[in-house]
Design a protein around this motif. Sequence first.
Motif, PDB file in Angstrom:
ATOM      1  N   GLU A   1       0.811  -1.214   0.000  1.00 37.39           N
ATOM      2  CA  GLU A   1       0.000   0.000   0.000  1.00 37.39           C
ATOM      3  C   GLU A   1       0.857   1.282   0.000  1.00 37.39           C
ATOM      4  O   GLU A   1       0.502   2.262  -0.636  1.00 37.39           O
ATOM      5  CB  GLU A   1      -0.931  -0.001   1.216  1.00 37.39           C
ATOM      6  N   PHE A   2       1.974   1.238   0.724  1.00 42.38           N
ATOM      7  CA  PHE A   2       2.855   2.402   0.849  1.00 42.38           C
ATOM      8  C   PHE A   2       4.308   1.985   0.643  1.00 42.38           C
ATOM      9  O   PHE A   2       5.099   1.972   1.585  1.00 42.38           O
ATOM     10  CB  PHE A   2       2.709   3.050   2.233  1.00 42.38           C
ATOM     11  N   PRO A   3       4.698   1.627  -0.582  1.00 42.95           N
ATOM     12  CA  PRO A   3       6.056   1.126  -0.790  1.00 42.95           C
ATOM     13  C   PRO A   3       7.139   2.127  -0.390  1.00 42.95           C
ATOM     14  O   PRO A   3       8.239   1.733  -0.007  1.00 42.95           O
ATOM     15  CB  PRO A   3       6.115   0.814  -2.284  1.00 42.95           C
ATOM     16  N   GLU A   4       6.826   3.400  -0.447  1.00 48.62           N
ATOM     17  CA  GLU A   4       7.809   4.421  -0.086  1.00 48.62           C
ATOM     18  C   GLU A   4       7.992   4.550   1.421  1.00 48.62           C
ATOM     19  O   GLU A   4       8.902   5.233   1.883  1.00 48.62           O
ATOM     20  CB  GLU A   4       7.405   5.775  -0.684  1.00 48.62           C
ATOM     21  N   ALA A   5       7.173   3.897   2.209  1.00 49.15           N
ATOM     22  CA  ALA A   5       7.247   4.010   3.666  1.00 49.15           C
ATOM     23  C   ALA A   5       8.459   3.289   4.248  1.00 49.15           C
ATOM     24  O   ALA A   5       8.963   3.678   5.296  1.00 49.15           O
ATOM     25  CB  ALA A   5       5.966   3.468   4.309  1.00 49.15           C
ATOM     26  N   HIS A   6       8.923   2.223   3.603  1.00 47.57           N
ATOM     27  CA  HIS A   6      10.083   1.464   4.086  1.00 47.57           C
ATOM     28  C   HIS A   6       9.943   1.152   5.576  1.00 47.57           C
ATOM     29  O   HIS A   6      10.856   1.402   6.366  1.00 47.57           O
ATOM     30  CB  HIS A   6      11.388   2.210   3.805  1.00 47.57           C
ATOM     31  N   LEU A   7       8.789   0.624   5.946  1.00 50.19           N
ATOM     32  CA  LEU A   7       8.474   0.403   7.347  1.00 50.19           C
ATOM     33  C   LEU A   7       9.430  -0.564   8.036  1.00 50.19           C
ATOM     34  O   LEU A   7       9.843  -0.317   9.170  1.00 50.19           O
ATOM     35  CB  LEU A   7       7.023  -0.082   7.488  1.00 50.19           C
ATOM     36  N   ALA A   8       9.817  -1.640   7.374  1.00 41.13           N
ATOM     37  CA  ALA A   8      10.749  -2.591   8.003  1.00 41.13           C
ATOM     38  C   ALA A   8      12.067  -1.898   8.339  1.00 41.13           C
ATOM     39  O   ALA A   8      12.598  -2.067   9.444  1.00 41.13           O
ATOM     40  CB  ALA A   8      10.982  -3.796   7.097  1.00 41.13           C
ATOM     41  N   GLU A   9      12.591  -1.118   7.413  1.00 39.47           N
ATOM     42  CA  GLU A   9      13.851  -0.424   7.650  1.00 39.47           C
ATOM     43  C   GLU A   9      13.712   0.607   8.763  1.00 39.47           C
ATOM     44  O   GLU A   9      14.596   0.734   9.618  1.00 39.47           O
ATOM     45  CB  GLU A   9      14.347   0.261   6.363  1.00 39.47           C
ATOM     46  N   ARG A  10      12.601   1.343   8.773  1.00 36.02           N
ATOM     47  CA  ARG A  10      12.380   2.344   9.825  1.00 36.02           C
ATOM     48  C   ARG A  10      12.277   1.684  11.192  1.00 36.02           C
ATOM     49  O   ARG A  10      12.836   2.191  12.175  1.00 36.02           O
ATOM     50  CB  ARG A  10      11.125   3.160   9.519  1.00 36.02           C
ATOM     51  N   ASN A  11      11.559   0.567  11.259  1.00 32.67           N
ATOM     52  CA  ASN A  11      11.417  -0.129  12.539  1.00 32.67           C
ATOM     53  C   ASN A  11      12.740  -0.756  12.977  1.00 32.67           C
ATOM     54  O   ASN A  11      13.073  -0.743  14.169  1.00 32.67           O
ATOM     55  CB  ASN A  11      10.308  -1.179  12.458  1.00 32.67           C
ATOM     56  N   LEU A  12      13.502  -1.282  12.015  1.00 31.67           N
ATOM     57  CA  LEU A  12      14.822  -1.818  12.355  1.00 31.67           C
ATOM     58  C   LEU A  12      15.711  -0.708  12.908  1.00 31.67           C
ATOM     59  O   LEU A  12      16.398  -0.899  13.920  1.00 31.67           O
ATOM     60  CB  LEU A  12      15.474  -2.476  11.130  1.00 31.67           C
TER      61      LEU A  12
ATOM     62  N   LEU B   1      19.230  -2.935   4.601  1.00 30.15           N
ATOM     63  CA  LEU B   1      19.030  -3.217   6.028  1.00 30.15           C
ATOM     64  C   LEU B   1      20.237  -2.757   6.849  1.00 30.15           C
ATOM     65  O   LEU B   1      20.069  -2.168   7.925  1.00 30.15           O
ATOM     66  CB  LEU B   1      18.758  -4.703   6.235  1.00 30.15           C
ATOM     67  N   ALA B   2      21.435  -3.009   6.358  1.00 29.15           N
ATOM     68  CA  ALA B   2      22.634  -2.563   7.070  1.00 29.15           C
ATOM     69  C   ALA B   2      22.662  -1.041   7.161  1.00 29.15           C
ATOM     70  O   ALA B   2      23.004  -0.469   8.202  1.00 29.15           O
ATOM     71  CB  ALA B   2      23.890  -3.095   6.389  1.00 29.15           C
ATOM     72  N   ALA B   3      22.275  -0.362   6.081  1.00 28.08           N
ATOM     73  CA  ALA B   3      22.222   1.103   6.102  1.00 28.08           C
ATOM     74  C   ALA B   3      21.196   1.595   7.116  1.00 28.08           C
ATOM     75  O   ALA B   3      21.418   2.603   7.793  1.00 28.08           O
ATOM     76  CB  ALA B   3      21.904   1.643   4.710  1.00 28.08           C
ATOM     77  N   ALA B   4      20.083   0.877   7.239  1.00 28.04           N
ATOM     78  CA  ALA B   4      19.050   1.274   8.199  1.00 28.04           C
ATOM     79  C   ALA B   4      19.560   1.199   9.633  1.00 28.04           C
ATOM     80  O   ALA B   4      19.092   1.943  10.498  1.00 28.04           O
ATOM     81  CB  ALA B   4      17.816   0.387   8.039  1.00 28.04           C
ATOM     82  N   MET B   5      20.528   0.320   9.887  1.00 33.06           N
ATOM     83  CA  MET B   5      21.094   0.223  11.233  1.00 33.06           C
ATOM     84  C   MET B   5      21.834   1.493  11.605  1.00 33.06           C
ATOM     85  O   MET B   5      21.956   1.822  12.784  1.00 33.06           O
ATOM     86  CB  MET B   5      22.003  -0.999  11.334  1.00 33.06           C
ATOM     87  N   GLY B   6      22.344   2.218  10.600  1.00 34.62           N
ATOM     88  CA  GLY B   6      22.911   3.533  10.830  1.00 34.62           C
ATOM     89  C   GLY B   6      24.311   3.575  11.406  1.00 34.62           C
ATOM     90  O   GLY B   6      24.803   4.649  11.735  1.00 34.62           O
TER      91      GLY B   6
END
Length: 180
Positions: free
Chosen positions: A57-68, A97-102
């Motif tokens: 529904e919202f592919p731009e949301a990147h919810l998994a990455e934001r939650n990670l 995913l690694a980038a989402a870890m920051g």
Amino acid sequence: MTDAVPRSGVLFIGGRSGVGKSTAAEALHDLLVAADVRHAVIEGDLLDLAHPAPHVEFPEAHLAERNLAAMWSAYRELGHHRLVYTNTVSVLEQDTLAAAMGDDPVVTAVLLRAGDATTADRLRRRSGGHLPEAQLAHSTRTAGRLDAAVRDAVTRVDTDSLAPAEVAVRLASLTGWLDA
């Protein structure tokens, strides 16, 4: 003198449904606990599990990455620097995913594999005895797609004849976390 903050490391465990990702992660957790190795385990399938599916529904949301990112930040604040992350396609999305870890983690990626007979048996046990053919067919297609698409640097581990504890030992050796 201030202690240096260790660079974080992440183990991405991917593979088809029924291959043993979650079971291997639990066994690895037990192994790391026994060795008193500080770590966290995140079941990636739950980071964006909702209806309707956020990524549709919202592919731009990147919810998994934001939650990670949010979860890993909390773990880092508590002094954790090793993460075990399970998700079917995590080995395909390891850069994102690694980038989402920051925090520029050292990445180890492992694709768990198993044949159809082993997978069917595991899925039957997980579901209480009944396995819809469509579920096994989807798992088989996913296995082929993952095996063809992952980078050569991703380690493949066949789990057909391995107990979860044996898979955990193999995963621990790949990360080097027991040697640190």
